[in-house]
Scaffold this motif. Structure first.
Motif, short mmCIF file in Angstrom:
data_model
loop_
_atom_site.label_atom_id
_atom_site.label_comp_id
_atom_site.label_asym_id
_atom_site.label_seq_id
_atom_site.Cartn_x
_atom_site.Cartn_y
_atom_site.Cartn_z
N TYR A 36 1.48 -0.77 0.97
CA TYR A 36 2.40 -2.11 0.77
C TYR A 36 2.24 -2.88 -0.37
CZ TYR A 36 3.35 -1.02 5.69
OH TYR A 36 3.74 -0.54 6.90
N VAL A 37 0.85 -2.85 -0.97
CA VAL A 37 0.53 -3.74 -2.32
C VAL A 37 -0.42 -2.97 -3.00
CG1 VAL A 37 0.50 -5.98 -0.69
CG2 VAL A 37 -1.41 -4.44 -1.00
N ALA A 61 -6.37 -16.00 12.06
CA ALA A 61 -6.29 -16.51 10.56
C ALA A 61 -5.38 -15.35 10.01
CB ALA A 61 -7.56 -16.00 9.82
N ILE A 62 -4.55 -15.96 9.06
CA ILE A 62 -3.36 -14.76 8.47
C ILE A 62 -3.60 -15.03 6.93
CG2 ILE A 62 -0.79 -14.80 8.23
CD1 ILE A 62 -0.63 -16.54 10.83
N PRO A 63 -4.62 -14.20 6.54
CA PRO A 63 -4.77 -14.07 4.85
C PRO A 63 -3.63 -13.56 4.53
CG PRO A 63 -6.33 -12.87 6.25
CD PRO A 63 -5.39 -13.26 7.31
N HIS A 64 -3.32 -14.10 3.25
CA HIS A 64 -2.21 -13.49 2.25
C HIS A 64 -2.42 -13.97 1.13
CE1 HIS A 64 -1.22 -17.67 3.81
NE2 HIS A 64 -0.33 -17.86 2.79
N GLY A 65 -1.52 -13.53 -0.16
CA GLY A 65 -2.06 -13.62 -1.40
C GLY A 65 -1.28 -15.10 -1.95
N THR A 66 -1.85 -15.51 -3.06
CA THR A 66 -1.28 -16.71 -3.61
C THR A 66 0.38 -16.38 -4.21
OG1 THR A 66 -1.94 -15.90 -5.70
CG2 THR A 66 -3.38 -17.47 -4.44
N ALA A 72 2.43 -8.02 -7.05
CA ALA A 72 1.56 -6.84 -6.50
C ALA A 72 2.23 -6.40 -5.16
CB ALA A 72 0.11 -7.49 -6.07
N VAL A 73 3.04 -7.01 -4.66
CA VAL A 73 3.68 -6.47 -3.33
C VAL A 73 4.76 -5.41 -3.58
CG1 VAL A 73 5.02 -7.31 -1.20
CG2 VAL A 73 3.37 -8.72 -2.22
N LYS A 74 4.55 -4.39 -2.90
CA LYS A 74 5.54 -3.06 -3.26
C LYS A 74 6.54 -3.21 -2.02
CE LYS A 74 1.96 -0.11 -4.77
NZ LYS A 74 1.38 1.05 -4.78
N GLU A 75 6.10 -3.39 -0.89
CA GLU A 75 6.92 -3.48 0.36
C GLU A 75 6.31 -4.52 1.35
OE1 GLU A 75 9.20 -1.27 1.44
OE2 GLU A 75 9.28 0.12 -0.06
N ALA A 102 1.77 -9.41 3.76
CA ALA A 102 2.22 -9.22 2.14
C ALA A 102 3.82 -9.25 2.21
CB ALA A 102 1.86 -7.71 1.75
N GLY A 103 4.51 -10.15 1.74
CA GLY A 103 6.08 -10.16 1.76
C GLY A 103 6.74 -10.17 0.49
N LYS A 104 7.82 -9.38 0.46
CA LYS A 104 8.42 -9.23 -0.84
C LYS A 104 9.75 -10.44 -0.65
CE LYS A 104 9.39 -5.95 -3.34
NZ LYS A 104 8.82 -6.03 -4.70
N GLY A 105 9.86 -11.02 -1.68
CA GLY A 105 10.66 -12.36 -1.76
C GLY A 105 10.46 -13.25 -0.77
#
Length: 145
Positions: A36-37, A61-66, A72-75, A102-105
């Motif tokens: 996914y990333v 907790a909902i860890p996610h990127g900045t 870095a997110v592919k899907e 990991a979210g696209k858009g």
């Protein structure tokens, strides 16, 4: 064809994780391992945590990127980790359920609202943490459509 956002490959039950950093890395690496990333996303998850805690209450907790981790997110994908023993997330907060995103858009916004619906109920969180099979977790998130 787009990957499924959540599959049994993205779920780990009964993880024994010592620290918040270890927990976030573990959650992020599931997203890396399943395509996914890029692995740089995990560092961005840790960066996000330094800026503001991803603890949302109810032992979740909902860890996610900045914001700049989008490249870095592919899907779009989710990883779910249960840690019944709990992980200290600081400020007296204990996490037993980690949901890596990991979210696209802007796809992550819709996903976040679905997660919030499931995790708003303490009994749902407890069911997820105590789940004996990955399918139980898939079923609980499938109901939120």
């Amino acid at each position: 064809m787009a990957k499924d956002i959540l599959t049994t490959d993205n779920i780990r039950l009964g993880a024994d994780l010592g620290t918040k950093e270890e927990a976030i890395r573990f959650t992020g690496n599931i997203l890396v391992d399943n395509g996914y990333v890029d692995n740089t996303y995990v560092d961005k998850m840790l960066e996000r945590e330094e800026v503001t805690s991803t603890y949302i209450g109810n032992n979740v907790a909902i860890p996610h990127g900045t914001e700049d981790a989008k490249a870095a997110v592919k899907e779009t994908g989710l990883s779910i980790v249960t840690a019944p023993e709990g992980i200290d997330f600081g400020s007296g907060n204990t996490v037993k359920l980690l949901i890596g995103i990991a979210g696209k858009g802007n796809e992550h916004l819709e996903i976040l609202s679905k997660i919030a619906l499931v995790c708003a109920e303490e009994e749902n969180v407890e069911k997820l943490v105590q789940a004996q099979s990955k399918q139980e977790i898939l079923d609980m998130f499938a109901e939120v459509n």
